[in-house]
Design a protein around this motif. Structure first.
Motif, PDB file in Angstrom:
ATOM      1  N   GLN A  12       0.864  -1.297   0.134  1.00 26.85           N
ATOM      2  CA  GLN A  12      -0.069  -0.124   0.057  1.00 26.85           C
ATOM      3  C   GLN A  12       0.851   1.270   0.029  1.00 26.85           C
ATOM      4  O   GLN A  12       0.459   2.533  -0.434  1.00 26.85           O
ATOM      5  N   LEU A  13       2.139   1.227   0.541  1.00 27.43           N
ATOM      6  CA  LEU A  13       2.868   2.221   0.658  1.00 27.43           C
ATOM      7  C   LEU A  13       3.524   2.720  -0.762  1.00 27.43           C
ATOM      8  O   LEU A  13       3.420   3.805  -1.248  1.00 27.43           O
ATOM      9  N   LEU A  14       3.616   1.736  -1.621  1.00 24.08           N
ATOM     10  CA  LEU A  14       3.787   2.362  -3.101  1.00 24.08           C
ATOM     11  C   LEU A  14       2.874   3.039  -3.673  1.00 24.08           C
ATOM     12  O   LEU A  14       2.686   3.894  -4.397  1.00 24.08           O
ATOM     13  N   ASN A  15       1.521   2.516  -3.357  1.00 27.24           N
ATOM     14  CA  ASN A  15       0.194   3.294  -3.997  1.00 27.24           C
ATOM     15  C   ASN A  15       0.088   4.594  -3.374  1.00 27.24           C
ATOM     16  O   ASN A  15      -0.087   5.658  -3.931  1.00 27.24           O
ATOM     17  N   CYS A  16       0.585   4.834  -2.144  1.00 28.95           N
ATOM     18  CA  CYS A  16       0.447   6.096  -1.504  1.00 28.95           C
ATOM     19  C   CYS A  16       1.704   7.003  -2.032  1.00 28.95           C
ATOM     20  O   CYS A  16       1.409   8.161  -2.154  1.00 28.95           O
ATOM     21  N   LEU A  17       2.911   6.483  -2.365  1.00 26.62           N
ATOM     22  CA  LEU A  17       3.614   7.315  -3.044  1.00 26.62           C
ATOM     23  C   LEU A  17       3.309   7.859  -4.123  1.00 26.62           C
ATOM     24  O   LEU A  17       3.386   9.102  -4.477  1.00 26.62           O
ATOM     25  N   HIS A  18       2.562   7.019  -5.046  1.00 24.95           N
ATOM     26  CA  HIS A  18       2.027   7.553  -6.325  1.00 24.95           C
ATOM     27  C   HIS A  18       0.853   8.594  -5.973  1.00 24.95           C
ATOM     28  O   HIS A  18       0.808   9.654  -6.807  1.00 24.95           O
ATOM     29  N   ILE A  19       0.241   8.425  -5.026  1.00 23.54           N
ATOM     30  CA  ILE A  19      -0.952   9.553  -4.809  1.00 23.54           C
ATOM     31  C   ILE A  19      -0.183  11.024  -4.455  1.00 23.54           C
ATOM     32  O   ILE A  19      -0.672  12.046  -4.903  1.00 23.54           O
ATOM     33  N   ILE A  20       0.976  10.794  -3.636  1.00 26.69           N
ATOM     34  CA  ILE A  20       1.601  11.858  -3.415  1.00 26.69           C
ATOM     35  C   ILE A  20       2.179  12.628  -4.536  1.00 26.69           C
ATOM     36  O   ILE A  20       2.334  13.839  -4.901  1.00 26.69           O
ATOM     37  N   ALA A  21       2.858  12.016  -5.517  1.00 30.53           N
ATOM     38  CA  ALA A  21       3.349  12.163  -6.662  1.00 30.53           C
ATOM     39  C   ALA A  21       2.272  12.820  -7.729  1.00 30.53           C
ATOM     40  O   ALA A  21       2.666  14.004  -8.351  1.00 30.53           O
TER      41      ALA A  21
END
Length: 838
Positions: free
Chosen positions: A560-569
């Motif tokens: 889920q962290l990878l998804n969260c990093l994409h949201i921030i990007a």
């Protein structure tokens, strides 16, 4: 209800959810009123929505009872081999609507009580997620019914515990259950603690503490075939004489406390096991299910026609009539428990008992992660279950004695290590021929090559793959009836029982009318889910945005962290260039975390903190919204899955367990972005890799990177966008009042990340750009959706269960044909029902 268009443009009603007849509607109304008046003692003037729900549930139950009795009569008369499924995984789901669909009375019920239907739907979620539908157990019961196998499911009747940053008890039995039937006549003792005496007649486990196991049965009907089986859930009860002496002499508080301690075994399903008391309670729970279940199985087997005429019961035929499937490592204690019963109680010689046990059990492996394979401290086992520890030591020693020098490598997989009992090797040693199976092909490959390589080398045919599946009755007919009807209009209704029929949809990939209708159903589902999100989360949702969803257990390997990093990007990109074109997204993340899993809870906190910033930034507007679904459960999945455009399954290659979420999304018209891991591999084989958004390291790449050495700093230094995102988290941009709040996440990502989030970041971002490009072309997007739906047929649990029956349980589907219960007099015939023993 949406009724699909025919090729001629005329609307046509189909009977996929049952035919509405005047008599059936009148019968439902009559039953509804009868139960409202005589069961609940209410009239419509004072009845609450919960009363309406219970009245309907009891009415539906009336249609189950005679079918249930007839099914048990058949088992009693024919005495088929019975398959018992032991699991401690719970997924709460709605029983009412699922039962109506399987009985073919949903439309009749809808019409009979239409004026109360909205109230009943809401109350069904609030008060009665009554079917404790286990992920595998539910498909096991419903699908074995479809192919006429005699199944039984056992578990705990526990209060469920939901986990996010703080846990809350979900008391699902607070208002009772209209489905459960208590069976006090089959209450059984379960023993703990004590000591072992060695006598001339063998070992005896004495001076034990006794807890009673009270069974509760919940019926589960097959789909449109008049067959009803049941789940048996065990509830812990204190014995009547439990510390009665303390109570009588005035120590009331201690007596009550002791009674509560006894019944705590089924108070909470997943206690926090980060401390000793939690570990002890969890082990008590697992043994409680095992001990009660095996006593029940043996009671039922002794009451059958096999071996029942001899003075001493003959267990020689036990494996011919009983197959026990162990779901994951949780019920592993069933192995030494059966040995204890056979050797200590039934006085069967060890080798014979061992042979019976090996032929009886089979084991389903879910994951390759070492931390998911339970280990228990030896001192805890010795204290709580001393006789079982002795048996495990003996199994271990005999296993090692039987190994030749050729397989000396197996000594590293001994069952008992200095600090713990390792359950997975125990099951590998014990499982009978061809019966240690995995739920995904990739897991089997990893187990063969790595995790259980020595066992695989020793018994080549033992390890095999049974890819998991989902039931189309719940995950299409129930949760997405409009899509089900649209499919039935094109290819007929046979797909409900034979999901491979979906391949016929490939003919319509370029059919403009079908493309339009598929898009319309998806948009209407999105509109309904958007309204739900706005109502529950007070966030304005753009229904035209891409619904980008990741719902699964919160775990580092699920990323889920990878998804969260994409949201921030994405947030940063919009902030820097708000005038640029951007495909609007509503990102939905949901799932539960284990009570003691600190990192998972911090991941949830990060997601919600990012959501607070994104959702309240006026510059972002409707371009990007982030929702974390609280208390994610089956009834919520039934809302989000039909509405999803993009489904995320992005675990590190070679780590995914036996998830079925990606299959549910595929069947409901979502496209998948993911790694080549878990069922994604087989989904790509079925639909074509070009019809999924596949990215990132493959399993062999992960192995090479491990050999080379994974250095997160390299990716951080090389990728400016990633560096910006990480710096924002590290510097407290999303937690200004607590700048160091996410320090543990940052430390993990740079120094302890076994799942290589940074290594897949760039490939993931590029793949997400491809997703956005295709989404801008709705027609082409929908064509790929149709191809995915058409390719979902392999992932039916009907196919899974047939493979289990043939290759694992050695069970042939019977010719069971339960007639409709039109003659109640048969049920009152004493001869016919005398031997029905649930």
């Amino acid at each position: 209800m949406v009724t699909p268009l025919t090729d001629q443009g005329k609307r046509k009603q189909i009977s996929i959810r049952g035919i509405v007849g005047v008599e059936s509607v009148a019968e439902i109304k009559k039953g509804f009123n009868r139960h409202l008046h005589f069961t609940l003692v209410k009239d419509r003037n004072v009845a609450t929505p919960r009363d309406f729900f219970f009245a309907l549930a009891h009415t539906v139950n009336d249609h189950l009872v005679s079918r249930w009795l007839r099914t048990q009569q058949y088992y009693c008369e024919k005495n088929p081999k019975r398959v018992y499924y032991l699991s401690l995984e719970f997924y709460i789901g709605r029983t009412l609507q699922n039962t109506m669909i399987n009985l073919g009375i949903q439309k009749a019920c809808d019409e009979a009580i239409y004026q109360y239907f909205d109230k009943i739907q809401k109350i069904a979620e609030k008060y009665a997620p009554a079917g404790l539908l286990l992920q595998l157990a539910s498909l096991f019961l419903s699908n074995t019914l479809c192919i006429y196998i005699a199944p039984f499911v056992y578990n705990l009747q526990a209060f469920y515990k939901k986990s996010c940053l703080a846990e809350e008890a979900d008391d699902w039995l607070r208002f009772g259950s209209p489905w459960e039937i208590a069976r006090p006549e089959y209450i059984l003792p379960v023993h703990y603690y004590g000591r072992v005496e060695n006598t001339e007649t063998g070992s005896k486990w004495v001076d034990t503490q006794v807890i009673l196991a009270m069974p509760y049965d919940t019926p589960v009907p097959g789909y449109m075939n008049n067959t009803v089986n049941f789940m048996r859930l065990w509830s812990a009860k204190a014995p009547n004489d439990f510390n009665l002496k303390d109570f009588n002499v005035g120590d009331y508080v201690q007596a009550v406390l002791d009674r509560n301690l006894a019944e705590n075994i089924t108070r909470v399903l997943y206690p926090n096991d980060n401390f000793f008391i939690g570990k002890e309670l969890r082990l008590k729970q697992e043994y409680f299910v095992v001990a009660a279940t095996l006593q029940d199985i043996i009671r039922r087997h002794k009451a059958s026609k096999v071996g029942g005429n001899t003075k001493r019961f003959n267990f020689d035929h036990f494996p011919e009539k009983v197959a026990i499937q162990l779901n994951d490592t949780h019920p592993a204690l069933a192995i030494p428990e059966l040995m204890r019963i056979l050797v200590d109680i039934e006085k069967i010689q060890w080798e014979k008992a061992w042979n019976i046990t090996k032929k009886t059990f089979s084991y389903t492996n879910h994951t390759v992660l070492p931390e998911a394979l339970e280990r228990w401290p030896v001192d805890l086992m010795e204290k709580l279950l001393p006789r079982h520890l002795q048996i495990i030591y003996e199994i271990n020693q005999k296993h090692l004695d039987n190994l030749g020098f050729e397989f000396s490598g197996l000594t590293k997989e001994i069952l008992i290590k200095k600090d713990a009992k390792n359950r997975a090797p125990l099951k590998c040693v014990l499982s009978g021929e061809r019966s240690c199976n995995d739920l995904e092909k990739i897991i089997m490959q990893i187990n063969d090559k790595e995790r259980f390589k020595d066992f695989s080398d020793l018994e080549v045919d033992k390890f095999q793959n049974k890819t998991n599946g989902i039931t189309p009755r719940r995950w299409l007919l129930l949760c997405n009836p409009e899509l089900a009807e649209l499919i039935a209009m094109k290819i007929g209704e046979a797909f409900v029982k034979d999901l491979s029929q979906l391949r016929k949809l490939n003919v319509f990939v370029n059919d403009d009318i079908f493309i339009r209708d598929i898009s319309k159903v998806k948009q209407e589902n999105k509109q309904k889910f958007a309204q739900y999100l706005e109502r529950e989360y007070k966030v304005k949702i753009n229904p035209a945005s891409m619904f980008d969803v990741q719902v699964k257990r919160i775990h580092e390997y699920k990323r889920q962290l990878l998804n969260c990093l994409h949201i921030i990007a994405m947030y940063n990109s919009i902030k820097k260039n708000p005038e640029n074109a951007f495909v609007p997204r509503t990102v939905v993340i949901g799932g539960k975390a284990a009570p003691g899993y600190h990192m998972a809870k911090m991941i949830i906190k990060l997601i919600t903190s990012v959501a607070d910033v994104v959702n309240n930034d006026p510059l972002i507007g409707s371009k990007l919204k982030v929702i974390f679904l609280e208390n994610y459960r089956v009834s919520l999945a039934e809302k989000v899955i039909p509405a999803t455009d993009l489904s995320q399954h992005i675990s590190t290659a070679g780590t995914e367990a036996s998830g079925t979420g990606n299959m549910k999304f595929m069947l409901n018209g979502a496209l998948t972005i993911g790694t080549m891991d878990g069922a994604n591999v087989e989904m790509a084989e079925e639909a074509g890799e070009e019809n999924l958004f596949i990215f990132g390291l493959r399993m062999e790449d992960v192995v090479e990177l491990d050999k080379k050495g994974y250095n997160a700093q390299e990716y951080y230094d090389r990728l400016p966008e990633l560096k910006e995102v990480i710096d924002q988290i590290k510097n407290g941009f999303f937690s200004p009042k607590q700048p160091d709040l996410f320090k543990d996440i940052i430390d993990m990502l740079f120094h302890f990340d076994r799942f290589k989030v940074f290594a897949d970041y760039e490939a993931y971002i590029n793949c997400q750009q491809r997703v956005s490009q295709l989404y801008q072309n709705p027609k082409e997007w929908t064509k790929v959706v149709i191809k995915n739906i058409a390719a979902a047929g392999k992932f039916s649990s009907d196919r899974t269960i047939k493979e289990y029956a043939k290759d694992i349980w050695n069970v042939e589907p019977s010719d069971l044909k339960i007639p409709p219960p039109n003659e109640p007099k048969d049920l009152l015939n004493e001869t016919a029902t005398a031997n029905v023993k649930p």
